[in-house]
Design a protein around this motif. Structure first.
Motif, PDB file in Angstrom:
ATOM      1  N   ALA A 158       0.831  -1.207   0.000  1.00 43.44           N
ATOM      2  CA  ALA A 158       0.000   0.000   0.000  1.00 43.44           C
ATOM      3  C   ALA A 158       0.864   1.255   0.000  1.00 43.44           C
ATOM      4  N   ALA A 159       1.927   1.241   0.788  1.00 40.70           N
ATOM      5  CA  ALA A 159       2.843   2.385   0.846  1.00 40.70           C
ATOM      6  C   ALA A 159       3.547   2.581  -0.486  1.00 40.70           C
ATOM      7  N   LEU A 160       3.969   1.475  -1.096  1.00 38.50           N
ATOM      8  CA  LEU A 160       4.663   1.559  -2.378  1.00 38.50           C
ATOM      9  C   LEU A 160       3.732   2.093  -3.470  1.00 38.50           C
ATOM     10  N   LEU A 161       2.502   1.624  -3.495  1.00 38.18           N
ATOM     11  CA  LEU A 161       1.550   2.088  -4.519  1.00 38.18           C
ATOM     12  C   LEU A 161       1.230   3.571  -4.353  1.00 38.18           C
ATOM     13  N   SER A 162       0.990   3.998  -3.125  1.00 36.96           N
ATOM     14  CA  SER A 162       0.700   5.420  -2.891  1.00 36.96           C
ATOM     15  C   SER A 162       1.880   6.294  -3.271  1.00 36.96           C
ATOM     16  N   SER A 163       3.066   5.865  -2.884  1.00 37.68           N
ATOM     17  CA  SER A 163       4.271   6.641  -3.193  1.00 37.68           C
ATOM     18  C   SER A 163       4.538   6.667  -4.694  1.00 37.68           C
ATOM     19  N   MET A 164       4.340   5.524  -5.352  1.00 40.57           N
ATOM     20  CA  MET A 164       4.525   5.455  -6.798  1.00 40.57           C
ATOM     21  C   MET A 164       3.569   6.405  -7.506  1.00 40.57           C
TER      22      MET A 164
ATOM     23  N   MET B 223      12.350  -0.593  -5.385  1.00 41.49           N
ATOM     24  CA  MET B 223      11.267  -0.334  -6.325  1.00 41.49           C
ATOM     25  C   MET B 223      11.157   1.135  -6.722  1.00 41.49           C
ATOM     26  N   LEU B 224      11.390   2.017  -5.750  1.00 35.39           N
ATOM     27  CA  LEU B 224      11.203   3.450  -6.001  1.00 35.39           C
ATOM     28  C   LEU B 224      12.420   4.225  -5.497  1.00 35.39           C
ATOM     29  N   PRO B 225      13.521   4.180  -6.211  1.00 33.38           N
ATOM     30  CA  PRO B 225      14.735   4.858  -5.724  1.00 33.38           C
ATOM     31  C   PRO B 225      14.583   6.378  -5.649  1.00 33.38           C
ATOM     32  N   GLU B 226      13.614   6.931  -6.361  1.00 33.65           N
ATOM     33  CA  GLU B 226      13.418   8.391  -6.331  1.00 33.65           C
ATOM     34  C   GLU B 226      12.732   8.850  -5.040  1.00 33.65           C
ATOM     35  N   VAL B 227      12.108   7.935  -4.325  1.00 34.53           N
ATOM     36  CA  VAL B 227      11.352   8.288  -3.118  1.00 34.53           C
ATOM     37  C   VAL B 227      12.245   8.191  -1.885  1.00 34.53           C
ATOM     38  N   MET B 228      12.258   9.228  -1.078  1.00 33.98           N
ATOM     39  CA  MET B 228      13.025   9.237   0.167  1.00 33.98           C
ATOM     40  C   MET B 228      12.255   8.498   1.260  1.00 33.98           C
ATOM     41  N   ALA B 229      12.983   8.048   2.290  1.00 27.02           N
ATOM     42  CA  ALA B 229      12.352   7.290   3.364  1.00 27.02           C
ATOM     43  C   ALA B 229      12.476   8.028   4.692  1.00 27.02           C
TER      44      ALA B 229
ATOM     45  N   VAL C 196      -3.537   4.108  -4.720  1.00 24.70           N
ATOM     46  CA  VAL C 196      -3.068   4.920  -5.846  1.00 24.70           C
ATOM     47  C   VAL C 196      -3.800   6.263  -5.862  1.00 24.70           C
ATOM     48  N   LEU C 197      -5.105   6.240  -5.669  1.00 24.78           N
ATOM     49  CA  LEU C 197      -5.869   7.494  -5.664  1.00 24.78           C
ATOM     50  C   LEU C 197      -5.349   8.441  -4.586  1.00 24.78           C
TER      51      LEU C 197
ATOM     52  N   ARG D 287      -7.551  -4.607 -21.799  1.00 30.93           N
ATOM     53  CA  ARG D 287      -7.450  -5.778 -20.923  1.00 30.93           C
ATOM     54  C   ARG D 287      -8.696  -5.898 -20.057  1.00 30.93           C
ATOM     55  N   SER D 288      -8.968  -7.116 -19.578  1.00 26.74           N
ATOM     56  CA  SER D 288     -10.180  -7.354 -18.796  1.00 26.74           C
ATOM     57  C   SER D 288     -10.022  -6.947 -17.340  1.00 26.74           C
ATOM     58  N   VAL D 289      -8.793  -7.000 -16.840  1.00 21.63           N
ATOM     59  CA  VAL D 289      -8.519  -6.625 -15.453  1.00 21.63           C
ATOM     60  C   VAL D 289      -7.402  -5.588 -15.449  1.00 21.63           C
ATOM     61  N   VAL D 290      -7.604  -4.541 -14.666  1.00 20.46           N
ATOM     62  CA  VAL D 290      -6.627  -3.453 -14.580  1.00 20.46           C
ATOM     63  C   VAL D 290      -6.094  -3.410 -13.158  1.00 20.46           C
ATOM     64  N   ASN D 291      -4.769  -3.528 -12.985  1.00 22.73           N
ATOM     65  CA  ASN D 291      -4.232  -3.483 -11.621  1.00 22.73           C
ATOM     66  C   ASN D 291      -3.754  -2.086 -11.254  1.00 22.73           C
ATOM     67  N   ALA D 292      -3.572  -1.891  -9.972  1.00 22.01           N
ATOM     68  CA  ALA D 292      -3.299  -0.559  -9.441  1.00 22.01           C
ATOM     69  C   ALA D 292      -1.958   0.006  -9.911  1.00 22.01           C
ATOM     70  N   SER D 293      -0.922  -0.819  -9.935  1.00 19.73           N
ATOM     71  CA  SER D 293       0.395  -0.308 -10.327  1.00 19.73           C
ATOM     72  C   SER D 293       0.397   0.136 -11.789  1.00 19.73           C
ATOM     73  N   SER D 294      -0.377  -0.539 -12.647  1.00 22.06           N
ATOM     74  CA  SER D 294      -0.430  -0.126 -14.055  1.00 22.06           C
ATOM     75  C   SER D 294      -1.116   1.228 -14.184  1.00 22.06           C
ATOM     76  N   VAL D 295      -2.109   1.486 -13.336  1.00 22.76           N
ATOM     77  CA  VAL D 295      -2.763   2.794 -13.342  1.00 22.76           C
ATOM     78  C   VAL D 295      -1.768   3.876 -12.935  1.00 22.76           C
ATOM     79  N   ALA D 296      -1.033   3.624 -11.863  1.00 18.72           N
ATOM     80  CA  ALA D 296      -0.060   4.622 -11.380  1.00 18.72           C
ATOM     81  C   ALA D 296       0.950   4.989 -12.464  1.00 18.72           C
ATOM     82  N   LYS D 297       1.419   3.984 -13.197  1.00 19.03           N
ATOM     83  CA  LYS D 297       2.454   4.225 -14.201  1.00 19.03           C
ATOM     84  C   LYS D 297       1.932   4.970 -15.430  1.00 19.03           C
ATOM     85  N   GLU D 298       0.641   4.868 -15.703  1.00 24.27           N
ATOM     86  CA  GLU D 298       0.072   5.512 -16.890  1.00 24.27           C
ATOM     87  C   GLU D 298      -0.398   6.939 -16.635  1.00 24.27           C
ATOM     88  N   ILE D 299      -0.385   7.379 -15.402  1.00 22.65           N
ATOM     89  CA  ILE D 299      -0.914   8.708 -15.075  1.00 22.65           C
ATOM     90  C   ILE D 299      -0.162   9.840 -15.770  1.00 22.65           C
TER      91      ILE D 299
END
Length: 497
Positions: free
Chosen positions: A263-269, A294-300, A439-440, A476-488
Motif C-alpha cells: 500500500a505504501a509503495l503504490l501510494s508513493s509510486m 522499487m522506487l529509488p526516487e522516493v526518500m524514506a 493509488v488514488l 485488458r479485462s482486469v486493470v491493476n493498481a500499479s499499471s494505473v499509477a504508471k500511466e498517469i
C-alpha cells in the motif's frame, strides 16, 4: 461541468424551451423520439425482431407512441403498441401521437387492467409507461403490469427512466419497477443513475440530446455537478520553463506496515508519477529495502515507534493511512498531525482510526480530504440505509467541517465545503482490485503538493485516476493498481495539450 437537475427542474427546462425556442411541445416530443430511435437502432438493428412498446397515457407514453411511428417508418415491420389505460387522464401530446399512430395502421392493443396481458410474444420491450415524476413504489395494476413485463425476460429499453424508478431521492429497498437493459434518457442523466441501487433498474444508460435550452439548464441551481473532460483541462496547469523540484512541492506519504508495504509503495509510486517534486514515504524500517529497490526516487522516513512527525510544516502535502494498521502508536500519530492544523489526505486505516475516535472528527484541519468507501464512511458517520441518505450526510459533513469528502463508488462523489457534490464519471469494473484506493490517495497528495487546492486536487485525481483505468480497460479485462499509477503521466500530458 453539467448541472444535473431534478425531474421538476427538467420539466421546467421543457417548458422554457417550448416557450423560448420557440418549438411546439409535440415537435419537441418528436425530437426526443428521434434521438431515442437513433440510439435504439444502433443496438437493435434487426428490423425483423418483434418489438412491444408499452405506453402510458402521459407524455412518457406520448414519447413511446412517437417512437413506434418512427420505428415503422425506419423499416421495423413487427412493432406492436400496448396502450396502458389505467387512468382516465391523458396528455394532449399523447392524444395527438395516438391519432397519428392510428392513421399508420400500427397494431395497437388497449390494456384496461393488468390481468388482460396474456401470451405476449416479443423479442424486445420498450418501456414508456410512466415518466420521471414518480416518487413512491408501484402499486395495483401498475405493479402487476411491471411484474409481467419483467417475467417476459426480454431485453428492455426504457424511455428516459425505467417505470417505477425515482429520478432522485431515496430508492426503495424493495424496488418493484422495470428492470431495463438500457435506459435512453433525455438531455441529462437522472441523479439516481449514479447510485449503486440503480443497477436493479437499468444495466446501462445513455444520454441523448433532444434540443433543450442548455443555457437555461446550466443556470439552474443544483448541488449535483457532473464532471467533464473540459473541466479537468481548465484546472490543470502545464509545467513551465525554469521550474524545478521545489516548484512542485514535497509530499509525505505515511503508510505501510510489516505485512502491508504494498500500500505504501503504490501510494508513493502514484504520488511520484503524478508529479510531486519530492516524495517521502514514512514507513517501517522493515520496508526500506523494498522502497529503495522499487522506487529509488522516493526518500524514506523510518517510522518504527514514531508517534509524531517532526517539522510537518516543511511538507506541502501529507497523506496518512494506506496499509498503516490500527494501533495505539498510529492513533497518536494521527492525533498529532491533526493538531498541526495542516490539511491532510486521510485514507484507509487512518479512516478506521477516526471510526473509533469520534472525538478526532471535530479536530480535522480545514480543507482536509477524507477518501472513504461505503463501509469506512458509515463507520465514521453512522449507518445509512441507502446511498441517497449517505450522500446527504457527506454533503452536510463537508460543509459543517469545511473538509472535502471523496465518497468512493463506481461514480465517485466529491463533496466540497461550499455544498456542491461533483460526480466523477470515469472508472470501470475492471479496476475492482486491491490497491486502487492507495493509488488514488497518492494522486490526490501529489496535486496538493503542486499547489492545487484540496477541492481541485480531489477533482483532478478522481477523474484522471478513472480515465487511466478506462483507457487500460479497453485493452485488458482486469486493470491493476500499479499499471494505473504508471500511466498517469501520459494521461496528464494528453489533458494538458
Amino acid at each position: 461541468m453539467q448541472t444535473l437537475l431534478t425531474s421538476l427542474q427538467m420539466r421546467n427546462a421543457d417548458e422554457f424551451t417550448i416557450a423560448n425556442l420557440p418549438i411546439a411541445s409535440i415537435d419537441l416530443m418528436e425530437k426526443a423520439a428521434r434521438a431515442f430511435v437513433k440510439s435504439f437502432s444502433a443496438y437493435e438493428f434487426d428490423g425483423t425482431k418483434a418489438i412491444a412498446i408499452f405506453c402510458g397515457k402521459g407524455n412518457n407514453g406520448g414519447d413511446g407512441l412517437a417512437i413506434a411511428h418512427l420505428l415503422l417508418n425506419n423499416g421495423y415491420g413487427n412493432v406492436k403498441v400496448y396502450v396502458i389505460n389505467f387512468s382516465n387522464k391523458q396528455s394532449t401530446d399523447f392524444a395527438i401521437n395516438l391519432q397519428r399512430l392510428n392513421e399508420s395502421k400500427c397494431k395497437i392493443d388497449v390494456i384496461d387492467k393488468a390481468a388482460d396481458l396474456k401470451n405476449i410474444r416479443t423479442d424486445v420491450v420498450i418501456d414508456a409507461i410512466l415518466g420521471s415524476g414518480l416518487n413512491k413504489p408501484l402499486t395495483g395494476d401498475y405493479a402487476d403490469l411491471v411484474k409481467y413485463i419483467n417475467k417476459l425476460n426480454r431485453k428492455v429499453y426504457a424511455v428516459d427512466v425505467p417505470t417505477g424508478f425515482p429520478a432522485e431521492g431515496s430508492i426503495p429497498v424493495g424496488y418493484n419497477g422495470i428492470k431495463a437493459y438500457k435506459t435512453i434518457c433525455f438531455q441529462r442523466p437522472k441523479i439516481n443513475f449514479f447510485f449503486p441501487e440503480s443497477a436493479q433498474a437499468t444495466e446501462i444508460f445513455e444520454v441523448v440530446d433532444i434540443g433543450l435550452d442548455e443555457d437555461f439548464i446550466q443556470k439552474q441551481h443544483s448541488d449535483f455537478l457532473l464532471l467533464q473532460e473540459n473541466d479537468i483541462r481548465s484546472i490543470l496547469k502545464p509545467r513551465k520553463l525554469f521550474s524545478h523540484k521545489g516548484t512542485y512541492g514535497h509530499a509525505l506519504i505515511i503508510a505501510g506496515n510489516t505485512n502491508t508495504m504494498g500500500a505504501a509503495l503504490l501510494s508513493s509510486m502514484a504520488c511520484l508519477h503524478t508529479g510531486a517534486g519530492l516524495v517521502t514515504a514514512c514507513i517501517p524500517q522493515s520496508g526500506l529495502t523494498a522502497l529503495n529497490t522499487m522506487l529509488p526516487e522516493v526518500m524514506a522516513l523510518p517510522r518504527d515507534e514514531c508517534t509524531t512527525i517532526e517539522n510537518a510544516a516543511k511538507y506541502q502535502a501529507i497523506a496518512i493511512g494506506p496499509g498503516l494498521g490500527v494501533s495505539a502508536e498510529n492513533d497518536k500519530l494521527l492525533e498529532s498531525l491533526l493538531q498541526s492544523n495542516q490539511p491532510l489526505v486521510i485514507d484507509a486505516d487512518a479512516l478506521n482510526i477516526l471510526g473509533v475516535r469520534p472525538d478526532l472528527i471535530q479536530q480535522l484541519p480545514k480543507n482536509s480530504i477524507l477518501t472513504p468507501h461505503m463501509k469506512e464512511f458509515d463507520r465514521i458517520f453512522g449507518e445509512h440505509k441507502n446511498w441517497w441518505s449517505r450522500l446527504q450526510t457527506a454533503k452536510e459533513k463537508a460543509q459543517a467541517l469545511q473538509i472535502i469528502i471523496v465518497l468512493k463508488n463506481q461514480f465517485t462523489f466529491i463533496c466540497v465545503p461550499e455544498g456542491s457534490c461533483y460526480i466523477n464519471p470515469t472508472g470501470n469494473p475492471s479496476m475492482a482490485q486491491g490497491g486502487m484506493g492507495d493509488v488514488l490517495t497518492g494522486v490526490i497528495t501529489a496535486f496538493i503538493a503542486q499547489g492545487y487546492s484540496s477541492s481541485e486536487a480531489a477533482i483532478l485525481a478522481c477523474y484522471i485516476h478513472g480515465k487511466v483505468g478506462d483507457n487500460l480497460a479497453m485493452r485488458r479485462s482486469v486493470v491493476n493498481a500499479s499499471s494505473v499509477a504508471k500511466e498517469i503521466p501520459g494521461e496528464i500530458k494528453k489533458l494538458c495539450i
